[in-house]
Design an enzyme around this catalytic site. Structure first.
Site, PDB file in Angstrom:
ATOM      1  N   ASP A 165      55.933   6.742  72.181  1.00 48.16           N
ATOM      2  CA  ASP A 165      54.399   6.721  72.295  1.00 48.16           C
ATOM      3  C   ASP A 165      53.863   6.571  73.806  1.00 48.16           C
ATOM      4  O   ASP A 165      52.916   7.301  74.232  1.00 48.16           O
ATOM      5  CB  ASP A 165      53.849   5.537  71.427  1.00 48.16           C
ATOM      6  CG  ASP A 165      52.241   5.556  71.292  1.00 48.16           C
ATOM      7  OD1 ASP A 165      51.871   6.802  71.021  1.00 48.16           O
ATOM      8  OD2 ASP A 165      51.637   4.571  71.597  1.00 48.16           O
ATOM      9  N   LYS A 208      42.863  18.646  70.188  1.00 50.44           N
ATOM     10  CA  LYS A 208      44.357  18.059  69.567  1.00 50.44           C
ATOM     11  C   LYS A 208      45.238  18.735  70.475  1.00 50.44           C
ATOM     12  O   LYS A 208      45.433  19.727  70.794  1.00 50.44           O
ATOM     13  CB  LYS A 208      44.310  18.393  68.143  1.00 50.44           C
ATOM     14  CG  LYS A 208      43.394  17.950  67.171  1.00 50.44           C
ATOM     15  CD  LYS A 208      43.671  18.858  65.640  1.00 50.44           C
ATOM     16  CE  LYS A 208      42.533  18.206  64.825  1.00 50.44           C
ATOM     17  NZ  LYS A 208      43.026  18.815  63.490  1.00 50.44           N
TER      18      LYS A 208
END
Length: 207
Positions: free
Chosen positions: A105, A162
């Site tokens: 992440d 996105k």
């Protein structure tokens, strides 16, 4: 994504990641879990091939954030070189899966940062940041504690606000694939996100 390769940091541009997070004592990677026996080293490197390609695209781009880029899924964006200590265990002698997911992440975030810098996708935002919308990890081999790993970040597609990214976690020599990951990040304006957080906290306090 390309196959596994040995990592040679002389071919990359090193980012001063520790300096970047110097004031973030509560940051998970660079604060709370950074140090001996935990995340002992976390170096971030930019891939020159992605920077070159994105500069070419940016110079020809006359659209707004609605632009879709889909031709870069084989280009490496960013690489993390990480030393993991002995006190981040899940099963005996094996690094906890949650730690591996967190490292992915964090590196995805650095990859998004570079994508935003080398495209015009944030031109309609005031103070853009990215937030994780989805993160999926496939564990391929146990990762022993006290290991050095390389996380390679690849840009799969950019569509509007996105960002779709992929990643691998391997050993330094490129002979072991520990895990793979996919993610979706969303670009948002920081001030709007702060307003939503404040509103949510207010509702919670009134319950």
């Amino acid at each position: 994504m390309a196959g596994l390769l040995p990592f040679n940091d002389t071919n990359y541009e090193k980012v001063k990641s520790t300096q970047y997070h110097a004031s973030m004592k509560s940051h998970a990677v660079f604060g709370s879990l950074h140090g001996p026996t935990m995340i002992e080293r976390f170096d971030v490197h930019r891939a020159p091939s992605f920077k070159t390609k994105m500069n070419e695209v940016k110079s020809n781009d006359t659209t707004t954030q609605g632009q879709t880029y889909s031709e870069f899924d084989k280009l490496e964006v960013t690489v993390g070189s990480i030393d993991i200590g002995a006190h981040l265990v899940g099963n005996d002698g094996i690094v906890h899966g949650g730690i591996i997911s967190m490292l992915f992440d964090e590196m995805f975030g650095w990859g998004c940062h570079d994508v935003m810098n080398y495209t015009s996708i944030t031109k309609d935002f005031v103070d853009p940041i990215v937030v994780t919308a989805n993160l999926s990890v496939d564990f391929r081999a146990p990762l022993p504690v006290s290991s050095s790993v390389v996380i390679r970040i690849y840009c799969e597609k950019i569509s509007g606000k996105k960002l779709f990214l992929k990643a691998t976690m391997q050993n330094q020599k490129g002979t072991i694939l520990y895990s793979e990951a996919k993610s979706l990040f969303i670009i948002v304006d920081k001030h709007k996100l702060n307003r939503k957080t404040t509103h949510s906290n207010t509702i919670s306090s009134e319950k």
